[in-house]
Design a protein around this motif. Structure first.
Motif, PDB file in Angstrom:
ATOM      1  N   ARG A   1     -21.071  -6.869 -26.710  1.00 32.24           N
ATOM      2  CA  ARG A   1     -20.757  -5.448 -26.581  1.00 32.24           C
ATOM      3  C   ARG A   1     -19.325  -5.250 -26.079  1.00 32.24           C
ATOM      4  N   PHE A   2     -18.744  -6.301 -25.501  1.00 31.63           N
ATOM      5  CA  PHE A   2     -17.420  -6.180 -24.886  1.00 31.63           C
ATOM      6  C   PHE A   2     -16.320  -6.498 -25.887  1.00 31.63           C
ATOM      7  N   THR A   3     -16.116  -5.578 -26.826  1.00 32.85           N
ATOM      8  CA  THR A   3     -15.029  -5.709 -27.785  1.00 32.85           C
ATOM      9  C   THR A   3     -13.713  -5.381 -27.091  1.00 32.85           C
ATOM     10  N   GLY A   4     -12.618  -5.659 -27.784  1.00 35.07           N
ATOM     11  CA  GLY A   4     -11.311  -5.360 -27.206  1.00 35.07           C
ATOM     12  C   GLY A   4     -11.161  -3.897 -26.857  1.00 35.07           C
ATOM     13  N   GLN A   5     -11.677  -3.008 -27.702  1.00 39.52           N
ATOM     14  CA  GLN A   5     -11.567  -1.569 -27.455  1.00 39.52           C
ATOM     15  C   GLN A   5     -12.365  -1.143 -26.237  1.00 39.52           C
ATOM     16  N   ASN A   6     -13.573  -1.741 -26.092  1.00 39.93           N
ATOM     17  CA  ASN A   6     -14.414  -1.413 -24.932  1.00 39.93           C
ATOM     18  C   ASN A   6     -13.771  -1.884 -23.629  1.00 39.93           C
ATOM     19  N   ILE A   7     -13.170  -3.048 -23.679  1.00 39.30           N
ATOM     20  CA  ILE A   7     -12.521  -3.594 -22.481  1.00 39.30           C
ATOM     21  C   ILE A   7     -11.377  -2.681 -22.044  1.00 39.30           C
ATOM     22  N   ILE A   8     -10.619  -2.184 -23.030  1.00 40.60           N
ATOM     23  CA  ILE A   8      -9.508  -1.271 -22.709  1.00 40.60           C
ATOM     24  C   ILE A   8     -10.034  -0.006 -22.058  1.00 40.60           C
ATOM     25  N   LYS A   9     -11.155   0.506 -22.575  1.00 39.92           N
ATOM     26  CA  LYS A   9     -11.756   1.711 -22.012  1.00 39.92           C
ATOM     27  C   LYS A   9     -12.229   1.477 -20.578  1.00 39.92           C
ATOM     28  N   ILE A  10     -12.826   0.311 -20.340  1.00 43.59           N
ATOM     29  CA  ILE A  10     -13.311  -0.026 -18.998  1.00 43.59           C
ATOM     30  C   ILE A  10     -12.140  -0.124 -18.017  1.00 43.59           C
ATOM     31  N   ILE A  11     -11.068  -0.799 -18.464  1.00 43.82           N
ATOM     32  CA  ILE A  11      -9.882  -0.940 -17.603  1.00 43.82           C
ATOM     33  C   ILE A  11      -9.278   0.422 -17.300  1.00 43.82           C
ATOM     34  N   ALA A  12      -9.208   1.280 -18.340  1.00 39.02           N
ATOM     35  CA  ALA A  12      -8.649   2.618 -18.152  1.00 39.02           C
ATOM     36  C   ALA A  12      -9.478   3.421 -17.162  1.00 39.02           C
ATOM     37  N   ALA A  13     -10.822   3.275 -17.279  1.00 36.50           N
ATOM     38  CA  ALA A  13     -11.708   4.003 -16.363  1.00 36.50           C
ATOM     39  C   ALA A  13     -11.527   3.510 -14.938  1.00 36.50           C
ATOM     40  N   LEU A  14     -11.384   2.185 -14.751  1.00 38.89           N
ATOM     41  CA  LEU A  14     -11.185   1.619 -13.421  1.00 38.89           C
ATOM     42  C   LEU A  14      -9.857   2.075 -12.815  1.00 38.89           C
ATOM     43  N   VAL A  15      -8.823   2.116 -13.668  1.00 37.69           N
ATOM     44  CA  VAL A  15      -7.521   2.573 -13.203  1.00 37.69           C
ATOM     45  C   VAL A  15      -7.600   4.033 -12.764  1.00 37.69           C
ATOM     46  N   ALA A  16      -8.302   4.843 -13.559  1.00 37.07           N
ATOM     47  CA  ALA A  16      -8.432   6.266 -13.232  1.00 37.07           C
ATOM     48  C   ALA A  16      -9.190   6.463 -11.922  1.00 37.07           C
ATOM     49  N   VAL A  17     -10.285   5.711 -11.740  1.00 31.40           N
ATOM     50  CA  VAL A  17     -11.067   5.816 -10.509  1.00 31.40           C
ATOM     51  C   VAL A  17     -10.225   5.376  -9.306  1.00 31.40           C
TER      52      VAL A  17
END
Length: 283
Positions: free
Chosen positions: A3-19
């Motif tokens: 489930r952890f495609t490159g696009q998903n990983i970018i989204k997760i990182i972006a969410a962590l940065v935002a939080v």
């Protein structure tokens, strides 16, 4: 299939940065350097008086609110200018609380949004008679008053820092009090070659100027105060008010100075130093 495609990983990182950014911002507004800009003042009691709003941190020992409330009208009278809204003052319980929330280690700090932080040691020094709380607060309220009228852009980018300090020194009658030299000492120092070009204040050039004086910063502030005094004495309060208002919307100080007063700033400074020498010789 993972489930952890490159696009998903970018989204997760972006969410962590935002939080993380939200958490940092929350800390800075509630307990850090952005505290004066926060709509929430956790751990502080609000005292709204006729002329000021005071936020006192729980545990701080201060109750002389009425005296502080009496200062803004005097500041308005000397500046011939009214506060657009009540100044907001912050009183802190201890040194650590102040330093966590203030952007400076100075006794007082006026924020461009109209907030004014008062250090615990300033209150203690005032109680011990080392400084005048009235003079210092009138100095800082001068900053707050001008900040309210010039706006954040001018406060950060346009208005000369030396002039802001000179106006506050002049209107608070601070020259000659505490460790700030009076006219005789300031002019005597200038006549001996001690002088800082106001435009160098707050720049790297300021540190390169050799000053053979007892308290360099105090001398510099008194110098600026007497420069303001000389401008007002020679050209009048009406012209001075025009000069100040023009600087709310431009960083071209020297151009404004010449247009308003009919003399370039360098020539004025030369005349000012000559007047200091003549004053010293006449003592």
């Amino acid at each position: 299939m993972s489930r952890f495609t490159g696009q998903n990983i970018i989204k997760i990182i972006a969410a962590l940065v935002a939080v993380t950014a939200v958490c940092i911002a929350t800390y800075l507004f509630l307990w850090g350097k952005l505290f004066p800009y926060s709509p929430l003042k956790l751990g502080f009691t609000k005292h709204e008086l006729s002329n000021v709003i005071i936020y006192e941190q729980h545990g701080a020992a201060f109750d002389d609110y009425a005296v502080i409330d009496s200062y803004p009208p005097t500041v308005e009278k000397t500046h011939k200018l009214h506060f657009l809204r009540k100044p907001v003052l912050y009183i802190f319980r201890d040194k650590d609380s102040y330093l966590r929330r203030s952007t400076t280690k100075a006794r007082f700090y006026a924020y461009p949004n109209g907030g004014l932080a008062i250090s615990p040691w300033a209150l203690l020094e005032a109680q011990e008679g080392k400084i005048s709380l009235e003079i210092y607060l009138k100095h800082e309220l001068s900053h707050v008053l001008l900040y309210q009228h010039m706006g954040l852009l001018a406060a950060y980018l346009y208005f000369p820092r030396w002039l802001l300090e000179g106006i506050a020194m002049y209107h608070a009658n601070q020259m000659g009090t505490s460790w700030y030299p009076g006219k005789k000492e300031t002019y005597s120092c200038i006549s001996r070659g001690n002088f800082i070009d106001p435009r160098d204040y707050g720049t790297a050039r300021e540190r390169e100027v050799p000053l053979n004086v007892r308290y360099p910063i105090a001398f510099i502030y008194s110098e600026f105060g007497y420069i303001v005094e000389n401008i007002i004495t020679n050209y009048g309060e009406h012209k001075f008010a025009q000069y100040i208002k023009r600087l709310y919307s431009t960083s071209q100080h020297d151009r404004v100075f010449k247009e308003v007063f009919g003399i370039d700033f360098d020539s004025f400074l030369l005349d000012f130093k000559k007047r200091a020498e003549e004053f010293t010789q006449g003592i």
